[in-house]
Design an enzyme around this catalytic site. Structure first.
Site, PDB file in Angstrom:
ATOM      1  N   LYS A   1       0.813  -1.214   0.000  1.00 42.09           N
ATOM      2  CA  LYS A   1       0.000   0.000   0.000  1.00 42.09           C
ATOM      3  C   LYS A   1       0.849   1.269   0.000  1.00 42.09           C
ATOM      4  CE  LYS A   1      -0.837  -0.126   5.014  1.00 42.09           C
ATOM      5  NZ  LYS A   1      -0.242   1.115   5.489  1.00 42.09           N
ATOM      6  N   THR A   2       1.998   1.243   0.706  1.00 42.64           N
ATOM      7  CA  THR A   2       2.859   2.435   0.726  1.00 42.64           C
ATOM      8  C   THR A   2       3.392   2.719  -0.677  1.00 42.64           C
ATOM      9  OG1 THR A   2       3.496   1.943   3.003  1.00 42.64           O
ATOM     10  CG2 THR A   2       4.869   3.499   1.806  1.00 42.64           C
TER      11      THR A   2
ATOM     12  N   ASP B 292      -3.963   7.050   5.235  1.00 42.60           N
ATOM     13  CA  ASP B 292      -3.524   5.667   5.434  1.00 42.60           C
ATOM     14  C   ASP B 292      -4.150   5.118   6.714  1.00 42.60           C
ATOM     15  OD1 ASP B 292      -2.194   3.312   5.032  1.00 42.60           O
ATOM     16  OD2 ASP B 292      -0.225   4.052   5.650  1.00 42.60           O
ATOM     17  N   GLU B 293      -4.252   3.786   6.814  1.00 42.53           N
ATOM     18  CA  GLU B 293      -4.793   3.099   8.008  1.00 42.53           C
ATOM     19  C   GLU B 293      -6.162   3.659   8.395  1.00 42.53           C
ATOM     20  OE1 GLU B 293      -3.355   0.535   8.872  1.00 42.53           O
ATOM     21  OE2 GLU B 293      -1.190   0.706   8.658  1.00 42.53           O
TER      22      GLU B 293
ATOM     23  N   GLN C 212      -7.663  -5.486   9.787  1.00 45.88           N
ATOM     24  CA  GLN C 212      -6.613  -5.072  10.717  1.00 45.88           C
ATOM     25  C   GLN C 212      -7.086  -3.952  11.647  1.00 45.88           C
ATOM     26  OE1 GLN C 212      -2.387  -5.165   9.201  1.00 45.88           O
ATOM     27  NE2 GLN C 212      -3.415  -5.151   7.220  1.00 45.88           N
TER      28      GLN C 212
ATOM     29  N   ARG D 185       2.470 -10.831  10.421  1.00 42.74           N
ATOM     30  CA  ARG D 185       3.777 -10.199  10.660  1.00 42.74           C
ATOM     31  C   ARG D 185       4.901 -11.109  10.178  1.00 42.74           C
ATOM     32  NH1 ARG D 185       2.147  -5.977   9.913  1.00 42.74           N
ATOM     33  NH2 ARG D 185       0.238  -7.138   9.509  1.00 42.74           N
TER      34      ARG D 185
END
Length: 738
Positions: A35-36, A220-221, A251, A605
């Site tokens: 996504k970044t 973002d997020e 998430q 993770r």
């Protein structure tokens, strides 16, 4: 490589997300889906299409993510460093520094951390003659923070709760708290966004100014936004409607601190004509890890339909190990890491994750025994250490003399013979005359209740502050910090002591000087208020540095946004993970769904290898508990798991623990098919949960710390405000939920 060539290197869904520039856009970006990369390329493409960098705003949740995004944008387009990339709070602080005078504050406002807020609440409780046992400052701060997250003012809250005696007290405190913050020219952490939204609602001209400034907004997020952040984004994007939000409902793990998953789930209905794109290709983990994550999260009902996939190899199976006790579980983790290290793997490859911090102690003990270097993320932060908070309080006073909390912290640090009684008399004088505490210090000669000696000591402190303030006008940031450390006598007070603790504090003070110098290097003409602002907005994850040759220990919540070659998730048991409150509720309830999302975060993770560990018995809240294996383990297909189990008895495994072994054996004889689970009590009902406030006829008011099976009844552990911690059986306790 040109921008277009870089865009062509993206996968089809990523490329589509970059090329849609107008109107509302929802990017459902799964863990590790790049996504970044999408956001940075989208910014570069906007600039390529003629959008001024000045008109682009990108908002993240951590300084670490903001720095990474800014660096990556600058690396792919020449004018990338002109884009405003920052966190929600940093964005709002920058706006408020320029505009907060429009709603009655000075632009030199202080920012209170949690400790400062609780100190102010304690002062207010004294003023209102309210017991801090009945209304603990931490609980009051939590209630106030919840109202601000939902944009509820003190007046509105008072109307909501006016018929509830206890909540009305909270409203009284909230009202006085906001008054005192304004008198101190201070904002608490929740105010930063609350006041920005208030500013925009009260001043349409200011709102339109920033709507015209930020014509293209990216967040973002987005799944972690609360009601106040949602309103902020809705207002800012209201004119041009060019809003791109990126997030993953799977998430969303911060409901307990106000995040509202509905913000992302309802985006398409909130923003008409929105386009939705799913980023499901994962570039982080092996196929087995992703299949495990997908198999767990699909059991949630309240989510968008999507599934991670990868072109990578299947990878190793997930290792599940069941130990006889938490100590043996920790020993297994340490031994496994040491074996892998001996086979050539770096310690920095490993992360150990757990549901709550209490699980770290026994793991740390075993890592120490095995001489494995580790660091604990989320322990005492550098800026939370006493000596650092003391120096920072001096700096806050120099920047904002109206900051009563900062002045009261340092007025007798180092010792100047200014006691609590003197401070109380000065506080009373300040309140009676409606002036700041510092102004009262300057008028100390008028306070008849003070002795000549006390007045002299106070005036000596005022002289020190005045001299430091004069020096501040001519010194650089680093020189200001050094001037405070030396000319207040603070550093000397520790040099005189000279023991190991004092030396450690002096080392931390030297580190603060280094941090100020580093900030000055990175920010030309750095000012004191900019430094204070930067420190106030540091988060735990910002302290994480990749590549250090140590194993990392952290909670599952802290791990979000990070990735590791090998991950251990410890304490995989019902009552531990998922937690007891979620287990007691509906299996499809909100709390259980959030716990499952937390599990999904933990699993994803891992890049290459995932270890899941559990214990048949565990010390919890001072007692030996026998938990069943987590229901999340049972949601992972068995063909993805390689299971091992330790065959040691509880007695042999835990010979080092001091617990009542005969009692454990006695319990074990009362059980049915599972030798490690107590039978559920029958005909026993309780209407309270862990964390609830309850009342006992003898002990008064307390907080429920633990609820555990005891065969035919529940054993309840309660911390009473006046009687300490008590354990009792629910049938006889007759506890009443407040």
């Amino acid at each position: 490589m040109s921008i277009q060539e870089k865009i062509n290197s993206l996968n089809p869904m990523q490329k589509k997300a970059v090329l849609i520039t107008e109107g509302p856009l929802l990017l459902l970006a799964g863990a590790g889906s790049g996504k970044t990369r999408v956001l940075t390329h989208r910014i570069a493409y906007l600039i390529e299409q003629g959008v001024r960098p000045f008109n682009i705003l990108a908002i993240t949740f951590t300084n670490k993510a903001a720095r990474e995004m800014k660096e990556r944008v600058a690396a792919i387009t020449e004018r990338g460093d002109e884009v405003w990339v920052s966190t929600f709070h940093s964005t709002c602080v920058r706006l408020l520094r320029r505009e907060i005078d429009k709603i009655g504050y000075s632009n030199k406002f202080s920012i209170y951390d949690a400790d400062d807020s609780e100190r102010l609440i304690k002062d207010i409780l004294k003023e209102l003659n309210i017991s801090d046992k009945v209304y603990p400052p931490k609980s009051v701060a939590s209630v106030i923070g919840e109202q601000k997250d939902n944009m509820i003012s003190p007046d509105e809250y008072m109307k909501m709760v006016e018929k509830d005696y206890r909540l009305k007290k909270y409203a009284d405190i909230y009202f006085r708290y906001q008054e005192r913050l304004k008198q101190n020219n201070a904002l608490d952490f929740d105010d930063i966004i609350y006041k920005t939204v208030q500013l925009f609602k009260e001043r349409e001209d200011i709102l339109e100014k920033y709507q015209d400034r930020f014509k293209y907004i990216m967040v973002d997020e987005y799944q972690d936004t609360n009601a106040a952040q949602y309103q902020l984004i809705k207002l800012l994007s209201g004119k041009y409607n060019n809003l791109c939000v990126v997030g993953d409902d799977d998430q969303s793990i911060y409901g307990w601190r106000g995040a509202d998953i509905r913000n992302i789930l309802d985006f398409e209905s909130d923003f008409k004509d929105a386009t939705t794109i799913k980023l499901e290709q994962n570039y982080r983990s092996t196929d087995n890890v992703l299949k495990a994550a997908n198999s767990v999260i699909k059991n949630n009902r309240d989510r968008k339909d999507k599934a991670l996939w990868t072109e990578s190899e299947s990878g190793e199976k997930i290792s599940f190990h069941l130990s006889s006790s938490d100590r043996e579980e920790a020993r297994y983790i340490a031994n496994t890491i040491e074996k892998c290290h001996n086979d050539g793997q770096d310690y920095s490859n490993f992360a150990i994750l757990y549901r709550n911090n209490a699980l770290s102690r026994v793991i740390e003990e075993q890592l120490v025994k095995a001489s494995i270097p580790y660091r604990l993320l989320g322990g005492t932060r550098f800026y939370d250490r006493k000596e650092i908070k003391d120096i920072m309080s001096y700096l806050k006073v120099l920047n904002n003399p109206n900051d009563d909390i900062a002045i009261k912290r340092i007025i007798n640090v180092p010792k100047r013979s200014i006691g609590d009684a003197t401070v109380n008399y000065i506080t009373e004088y300040a309140l009676e005359n409606n002036i700041s505490f510092y102004m009262a210090l300057c008028e100390v000669e008028n306070i008849d209740t003070l002795s000549p000696r006390a007045k002299s000591a106070v005036l000596g402190f005022v002289d020190i502050i005045n001299e430091l303030a004069l020096d501040t006008m001519e010194l650089s940031l680093t020189e200001i910090v050094e001037n405070v450390i030396e000319n207040t006598g603070y550093a000397e007070s520790y040099r005189v002591v000279g023991d190991d603790e004092a030396k450690g504090r002096l080392e931390n003070i030297e580190e603060l000087k280094s941090k100020a110098a580093e900030f000055e290097e990175k920010n030309e003409n750095a000012t004191l208020d900019e430094f204070l602002e930067d420190v106030a907005l540091v988060a735990d994850i910002d302290g994480y540095v990749e590549g250090e040759e140590t194993v990392v220990l952290m909670t599952l919540h802290s791990s979000k946004g990070l990735e590791f070659d090998t991950v251990f998730i410890a304490g995989f048991e019902d009552g531990v993970f998922p937690g007891y409150r979620a287990v007691q509720g509906d299996s499809l309830g909100k709390e259980m769904e959030e716990e499952r999302r937390l599990c999904y975060v933990g699993i994803t993770r891992a890049k290459r290898k995932l270890f899941i560990t559990a214990a048949k018995s565990r010390m919890q809240n001072g007692a030996r508990r026998f938990n069943t294996v987590s229901r999340f383990y049972k949601e992972i297909p068995s063909n993805l798991i390689e299971r091992t189990e330790e065959g040691l008895s509880v007695k042999k495994a835990d010979s080092g623990f001091n617990f009542d072994l005969p009692r454990v054996k006695k319990q074990a004889t009362r059980i049915n098919s599972n030798p490690y689970k107590m039978p559920e009590p029958k005909n026993v009902q309780i209407n309270y949960s862990i964390g609830d406030k309850v009342r006992h006829m003898k002990y008064g008011i307390g907080t429920v710390l633990d609820i555990s099976n005891a065969g035919a009844d529940f054993e309840i552990t309660v911390e009473f405000d006046n009687a300490g911690v008590k354990k009792m059986m629910s049938k006889f306790a007759n506890l009443k939920k407040i």
